[in-house]
Design a protein around this motif. Structure first.
Motif: not given
Length: 326
Positions: A17-20, A179-182, A205-209
C-alpha cells in the motif's frame, strides 16, 4: 545521498500500500545493493519502505516443493538443512557470491532484484540507458571485458551479477509475488528480462509487486550437479563466466540436463541448445564438448570479451564433468 522518507512497514499489505501511494518509493530488505546505488546518486527514491518487520523469512517443505522466504538471508538459506538436503547446487552457488558479511545481510528476494549493471551504470558522468533511458550505452565502445556475449542489444551490454539466480534458473524455480491482495507465480525463465529497447527494466514485476517466496520443485539431480565460477579473484568478485548444471542420469544415459550460465547475458542464460543435444546421449566428455560448442555458436562477443567464448566452452565442459562424477 538525497533526502528521502523512511517508512517501516508492519506487514506485506502495508508495504504494498505504501508503494502504491508513491511509485518512486523503493522497498528496502538487506539494502546491500540499494544503499550503494543511493550513495552514488544512481538510485534516488523519494521514500524507502523498510521490510524488516514483515516476516517472510521461513524456509519450509511441502510434498512437491521447498519454499524459500523472500526475506530469509542468503547465509541462512545456504546453510538451511532443507536446502543442503535437496538443493546443494543452490547452497554452493550462494556461498560463491560476494562475501560472508554481505551474505549475512542480503535477502533472497533482494538478490533476485539487484540491478543488472556495469561500471558505467555507477558512473553518473557517463551515458547509460539503464540509468537514463535514451542517453546511450558507454560500454558499447568502452571497456567491455566483463560484458555480455548473449542477448545484448545496442541499448545495453551489461550482465546480471547474481550467483544464486543462476542456480535457481537451472532448477526451474518459480517466484511468488503479491500485490493488492492477489498473488501470482512467475517462472524463473520469465522473471529477468533481456535489454531490448528498454534496458532500464530488469524484471517482469509490475509496480508495487512484492516477492514473497521462491518455490523450488524437488528435482532428480541426485548427486549429479555442479556450480563452477570463473572470476578474476577468488572472493568478492562477479563471475566472468559461471555455470550451474544438474543432470539426471540412468545407466550413463542423460535423461535430462538443466544448464544455466552467468556472466554472459543481461539475465541468467539457460543453455537450451546444450540441454536439448544432451538428452538421450551418453554422459561422456566428447558429448559435453559437442554440447558446449553448440551452445556457444550463437555467442556475439564485443571488442574486449572475445575470450569469453572459449572460457565459456571450457567452463561448461568442466561443470558437466564435475556433475557426472558427483
Amino acid at each position: 545521498m538525497n533526502p528521502f522518507k523512511f517508512i517501516s512497514a508492519t506487514d506485506s499489505n502495508a508495504a504494498i500500500a505504501a508503494h502504491h501511494q508513491n511509485s518512486r518509493a523503493a522497498f528496502l530488505a538487506g539494502g546491500t545493493n540499494l544503499m550503494d546505488l543511493m550513495k552514488e546518486h544512481v538510485a534516488l527514491p523519494e521514500a524507502v519502505i523498510d521490510l524488516g518487520r514483515i516476516g517472510l523469512k521461513e524456509i519450509k517443505e511441502t510434498a512437491k516443493v521447498v519454499s524459500l522466504g523472500a526475506l530469509a538471508s542468503n547465509t541462512f538459506t545456504a546453510n538451511h538443512s532443507l536446502v543442503r538436503k535437496y538443493f546443494p547446487l543452490l547452497s554452493k552457488a550462494i556461498l560463491a557470491g560476494a562475501s560472508a558479511q554481505i551474505r549475512n545481510m542480503a535477502t533472497n528476494g533482494g538478490n533476485l532484484l539487484q540491478r543488472t549493471r556495469c561500471s558505467y551504470f555507477y558512473d553518473i558522468s557517463m551515458p547509460c540507458n539503464k540509468r537514463k533511458p535514451g542517453s546511450g550505452c558507454a560500454a558499447m565502445e568502452g571497456f567491455n571485458r566483463m560484458h555480455a556475449i548473449f542477448g545484448w542489444s545496442d541499448h545495453c551490454v551489461a550482465v546480471y551479477p547474481s550467483d544464486m539466480a543462476i542456480a535457481l534458473s537451472a532448477m526451474d524455480a518459480r517466484i511468488k509475488v503479491s500485490s493488492d491482495g492477489s498473488q501470482r507465480e512467475i517462472e524463473m525463465k520469465d522473471f529477468h528480462l533481456l535489454p531490448g529497447t528498454h534496458p532500464e527494466k530488469d524484471n517482469s514485476l509490475s509496480s508495487g509487486e512484492l516477492i514473497t517466496s521462491i518455490e523450488l520443485p524437488k528435482n532428480s539431480f541426485g548427486k549429479h550437479w555442479a556450480y563452477v565460477k570463473v572470476r578474476d579473484r577468488n572472493s568478492y568478485a562477479f563471475a566472468l563466466v559461471s555455470v550451474a548444471v544438474g543432470l539426471q542420469i540412468n545407466n550413463n544415459i542423460i535423461e535430462s540436463a538443466k544448464i544455466a550460465m552467468g556472466g554472459v547475458a543481461h539475465k541468467p542464460w539457460r543453455a537450451l541448445k546444450a540441454e536439448a543435444f544432451l538428452k538421450g546421449k551418453s554422459a561422456t566428455t566428447a558429448n559435453f564438448i559437442k554440447a558446449a560448442a553448440m551452445e556457444m555458436a550463437a555467442a556475439k562477443p564485443l571488442s574486449h570479451n572475445q575470450f569469453k567464448i572459449e572460457m565459456s566452452k571450457k567452463t561448461l565442459v568442466s561443470a558437466m564433468e564435475v556433475a557426472l562424477k558427483g
